[in-house]
Write a protein that holds these residues in place. Structure first.
Motif, mmCIF file in Angstrom:
data_model
loop_
_atom_site.group_PDB
_atom_site.id
_atom_site.type_symbol
_atom_site.label_atom_id
_atom_site.label_comp_id
_atom_site.label_asym_id
_atom_site.label_seq_id
_atom_site.Cartn_x
_atom_site.Cartn_y
_atom_site.Cartn_z
ATOM 1 N N LYS A 192 0.898 -1.211 -0.119
ATOM 2 C CA LYS A 192 -0.073 -0.143 0.111
ATOM 3 C C LYS A 192 0.840 1.269 -0.003
ATOM 4 O O LYS A 192 0.250 2.258 -0.648
ATOM 5 C CB LYS A 192 -0.952 0.222 1.204
ATOM 6 C CG LYS A 192 -2.127 -1.239 1.107
ATOM 7 C CD LYS A 192 -3.151 -0.726 0.285
ATOM 8 C CE LYS A 192 -4.247 0.262 0.822
ATOM 9 N NZ LYS A 192 -5.454 0.564 -0.034
ATOM 10 N N ASP A 193 2.111 1.012 0.702
ATOM 11 C CA ASP A 193 2.912 2.222 0.841
ATOM 12 C C ASP A 193 3.444 2.818 -0.754
ATOM 13 O O ASP A 193 3.628 3.751 -1.064
ATOM 14 C CB ASP A 193 4.186 2.063 1.340
ATOM 15 C CG ASP A 193 3.848 1.955 2.972
ATOM 16 O OD1 ASP A 193 2.743 2.454 3.506
ATOM 17 O OD2 ASP A 193 4.689 1.407 3.992
ATOM 18 N N LYS A 194 3.442 1.734 -1.515
ATOM 19 C CA LYS A 194 4.042 1.794 -2.949
ATOM 20 C C LYS A 194 2.993 2.140 -3.723
ATOM 21 O O LYS A 194 3.116 2.117 -4.947
ATOM 22 C CB LYS A 194 4.760 0.622 -3.234
ATOM 23 C CG LYS A 194 6.181 0.615 -2.689
ATOM 24 C CD LYS A 194 6.945 1.729 -3.046
ATOM 25 C CE LYS A 194 8.573 1.350 -2.191
ATOM 26 N NZ LYS A 194 9.272 2.498 -2.905
ATOM 27 N N GLY A 195 1.487 2.271 -3.367
ATOM 28 C CA GLY A 195 0.604 2.504 -4.231
ATOM 29 C C GLY A 195 -0.271 1.671 -4.782
ATOM 30 O O GLY A 195 -1.139 1.653 -5.751
ATOM 31 N N PHE A 196 -0.004 0.391 -4.655
ATOM 32 C CA PHE A 196 -0.591 -0.877 -5.091
ATOM 33 C C PHE A 196 -1.938 -0.960 -4.447
ATOM 34 O O PHE A 196 -2.079 -0.880 -3.292
ATOM 35 C CB PHE A 196 0.246 -2.217 -4.664
ATOM 36 C CG PHE A 196 1.476 -2.245 -5.441
ATOM 37 C CD1 PHE A 196 1.436 -2.672 -6.957
ATOM 38 C CD2 PHE A 196 2.741 -1.994 -5.142
ATOM 39 C CE1 PHE A 196 2.639 -2.556 -7.777
ATOM 40 C CE2 PHE A 196 3.655 -2.190 -5.999
ATOM 41 C CZ PHE A 196 3.602 -2.216 -7.118
ATOM 42 N N LYS A 197 -2.806 -1.505 -5.115
ATOM 43 C CA LYS A 197 -4.128 -1.676 -4.565
ATOM 44 C C LYS A 197 -4.358 -3.136 -4.488
ATOM 45 O O LYS A 197 -3.610 -4.141 -4.961
ATOM 46 C CB LYS A 197 -5.594 -1.459 -5.855
ATOM 47 C CG LYS A 197 -5.358 -0.345 -6.438
ATOM 48 C CD LYS A 197 -5.991 0.804 -5.166
ATOM 49 C CE LYS A 197 -6.141 2.271 -5.810
ATOM 50 N NZ LYS A 197 -6.651 3.190 -4.918
ATOM 51 N N ILE A 198 -5.164 -3.490 -3.266
ATOM 52 C CA ILE A 198 -5.340 -4.628 -2.837
ATOM 53 C C ILE A 198 -6.781 -4.958 -2.709
ATOM 54 O O ILE A 198 -7.865 -4.271 -2.227
ATOM 55 C CB ILE A 198 -4.674 -4.983 -1.236
ATOM 56 C CG1 ILE A 198 -3.418 -4.505 -1.284
ATOM 57 C CG2 ILE A 198 -5.232 -6.231 -0.556
ATOM 58 C CD1 ILE A 198 -2.798 -4.582 0.116
ATOM 59 N N TYR A 199 -7.263 -6.181 -3.281
ATOM 60 C CA TYR A 199 -8.847 -6.532 -3.436
ATOM 61 C C TYR A 199 -9.119 -7.971 -2.859
ATOM 62 O O TYR A 199 -8.110 -8.666 -2.996
ATOM 63 C CB TYR A 199 -9.315 -6.443 -5.036
ATOM 64 C CG TYR A 199 -9.139 -5.181 -5.500
ATOM 65 C CD1 TYR A 199 -10.454 -4.637 -5.600
ATOM 66 C CD2 TYR A 199 -8.175 -4.595 -6.216
ATOM 67 C CE1 TYR A 199 -10.821 -3.057 -6.183
ATOM 68 C CE2 TYR A 199 -8.344 -3.259 -6.607
ATOM 69 C CZ TYR A 199 -9.583 -2.773 -6.637
ATOM 70 O OH TYR A 199 -9.635 -1.177 -7.178
#
Length: 287
Positions: A192-199
């Motif tokens: 998340k810190d790197k801007g990735f989305k988690i679903y």
């Protein structure tokens, strides 16, 4: 569009369950050459005869038991180096159900303009609702009706989790020094810190026997839960995590006094875990 997937299974002396997980992956279209098994049953006792029925599968035997965090880290590394677009992770007692991969393909097609990092097949609770995890200094679940519509989250566990290669490129693999517990949350927060989305896919297309959770939490596992959660808060310099740790530990300590066996052992290991977190002691300490 179908993604190229390398599957990772971390196992330790549960070959009956491992067989079911391999067969489930094969049924979903994953080839034997695309399966990487991290077998923590090291040394002369490892069951070579078992693997003769799955010729072509990749088996990796560490020199020592590196537990789940080390096993997943090693599996991620193998899948990444081969060049797969996605890694699919499982414990030996969890496996995909029919249609799980097709649901994943549909999901990533609908989310193709998002910076996808992790996509998790939801587990179900006892009421048949999909469990979606959120981070409030500690994991907090919400419950949803079964569907194939992805739900954005900020936290997943690794069983039944797809991780995109771009995540490996930017943050590497999960931290093996956690040994047991918390490594998944640390990894999600870094993503998340790197801007990735988690679903999370709330379809429940995963079988999970949860064999490691049967019979209650053993004292040695409580040590890692306590140490690693506090370490996470200290490492991230996040007071909300440390406060959540204090509240959680107060509740669990009360439960030890009131309900659990081996009270002296459990309390001693919790104190030891606290001291080790402050001193930065990591890795395998007890088991």
């Amino acid at each position: 569009m179908k993604a190229d997937i390398g599957a990772v299974i971390v196992t330790y002396q549960r070959y009956n369950e491992l067989k079911l997980t391999i067969e489930a992956l094969l049924s979903e279209g994953i080839g034997l050459k695309d399966i990487f098994i991290i077998d923590n049953n090291q040394g002369e006792s490892k069951d070579q005869k078992f693997y003769t029925q799955f010729l072509g599968v990749n088996t990796i035997h560490p020199n020592e038991n590196i537990a789940s965090s080390g096993g997943f880290a090693l599996g991620m590394q193998y899948v990444h180096k081969v060049g797969y677009g996605w890694a699919l992770l499982f414990n030996d007692d969890s496996r995909p159900l029919k249609g799980a991969l097709n649901a994943f393909y549909d999901a990533i097609n609908t989310l193709k303009n998002k910076p996808l990092g992790l996509v998790k097949i939801a587990n179900l609770n006892s009421n048949g609702e999909a469990i979606v995890l959120h981070w409030k200094g500690v994991r907090k679940p919400s419950y949803h009706s079964i569907s194939n519509v992805p739900i954005e989250s900020d936290l997943v566990t690794f069983d039944g989790c797809f991780i995109h290669k771009d995540v490996f490129d930017q943050i590497g693999y999960c931290d093996p020094s956690y040994f047991m517990g918390t490594y998944e949350f640390d990894y999600c927060l870094k993503a998340k810190d790197k801007g990735f989305k988690i679903y999370t896919l709330p379809n429940g297309l995963i079988a999970d026997e949860k064999l490691g959770s049967q019979g209650g939490t053993p004292p040695w596992r409580q040590y890692y839960n306590t140490r690693n959660h506090l370490h996470l808060g200290i490492a991230r310099r996040d007071l909300s995590i440390i406060l959540a740790w204090l509240i959680r530990e107060a509740k669990f300590t009360y439960a030890i006094f009131r309900f659990q066996d081996q009270k002296k052992r459990r309390l001693y290991l919790k104190l030891l875990a606290f001291l080790h977190a402050l001193k930065g002691i990591r890795g395998k300490v007890i088991i």
